[in-house]
Design a protein around this motif. Structure first.
Motif, PDB file in Angstrom:
ATOM      1  N   ALA A  47       0.704  -1.413  -0.203  1.00  0.00           N
ATOM      2  CA  ALA A  47      -0.370   0.010   0.112  1.00  0.00           C
ATOM      3  C   ALA A  47       0.207   0.530  -0.127  1.00  0.00           C
ATOM      4  O   ALA A  47       0.420   1.956  -0.934  1.00  0.00           O
ATOM      5  CB  ALA A  47      -1.064   0.220   1.014  1.00  0.00           C
ATOM      6  N   ILE A  78      -0.452  -5.658  -4.358  1.00  0.00           N
ATOM      7  CA  ILE A  78      -1.638  -5.879  -3.193  1.00  0.00           C
ATOM      8  C   ILE A  78      -2.827  -7.079  -2.851  1.00  0.00           C
ATOM      9  O   ILE A  78      -2.458  -7.166  -2.250  1.00  0.00           O
ATOM     10  CB  ILE A  78      -2.076  -4.023  -3.305  1.00  0.00           C
ATOM     11  N   PHE A 110      -9.188   1.083  -2.047  1.00  0.00           N
ATOM     12  CA  PHE A 110      -7.913   1.989  -2.277  1.00  0.00           C
ATOM     13  C   PHE A 110      -8.153   2.358  -3.323  1.00  0.00           C
ATOM     14  O   PHE A 110      -7.470   2.970  -3.825  1.00  0.00           O
ATOM     15  CB  PHE A 110      -7.428   0.402  -1.725  1.00  0.00           C
TER      16      PHE A 110
END
Length: 159
Positions: A47, A78, A110
């Protein structure tokens, strides 16, 4: 009454040696909690790399690689450790569908937040096609990671 001893499984031939994670897990006797800790750290590190690569004002040189491919590859990074985190989660063992949906939503969110964040950098702009590559990459990484970790766990001794 004591349980019967498990039959000893012979070691596979050298050309069929287990992949590195299984080998290390077997040698170090990693338990579910330790693997979850490594997965959590790797997911958070991925991240941070993604945030750096997508939100810095001047993106790293692409050497002719299309923008979508970079987004896909970054977000696949990720998805891979997120799959191990999910596979070792006690909550996911109790409610697998609910937590799988949660993982998918978090990966999508995200990617969306990184695109929104690009709107606040002077040299970047948010793009829906980038979001599509972000989500596709993270979900592909998660699926590949799930298959890979299932194969690794199948080679680990039970107990």
């Amino acid at each position: 009454a004591p349980s019967a001893p498990r039959p000893h499984r012979p070691a596979p031939p050298a050309h069929l040696a287990p992949p590195c994670p299984a080998l290390y897990a077997r040698r170090m006797h990693l338990n579910r909690r330790a693997l979850r800790g490594w997965a959590r750290a790797a997911t958070l590190a991925a991240a941070v790399v993604i945030l750096w690569a997508t939100l810095t004002p001047s993106p790293p040189s692409r050497h002719g690689v299309p923008d979508g491919a970079i987004h896909f590859a970054l977000f696949a990074l990720i998805g891979l450790p997120a799959a191990l985190w999910y596979a070792t989660s006690d909550r996911a063992r109790r409610e697998p569908q609910r937590h799988l949906l949660l993982v998918i939503c978090v990966l999508w969110l995200f990617g969306g937040l990184t695109e929104v964040g690009q709107g606040f950098t002077p040299t970047r702009t948010p793009d829906l096609s980038d979001l599509a590559f972000d989500v596709a990459g993270s979900l592909t990484g998660f699926l590949v990671g799930s298959v890979a970790w299932r194969a690794v766990f199948a080679r680990l001794p039970r107990g």
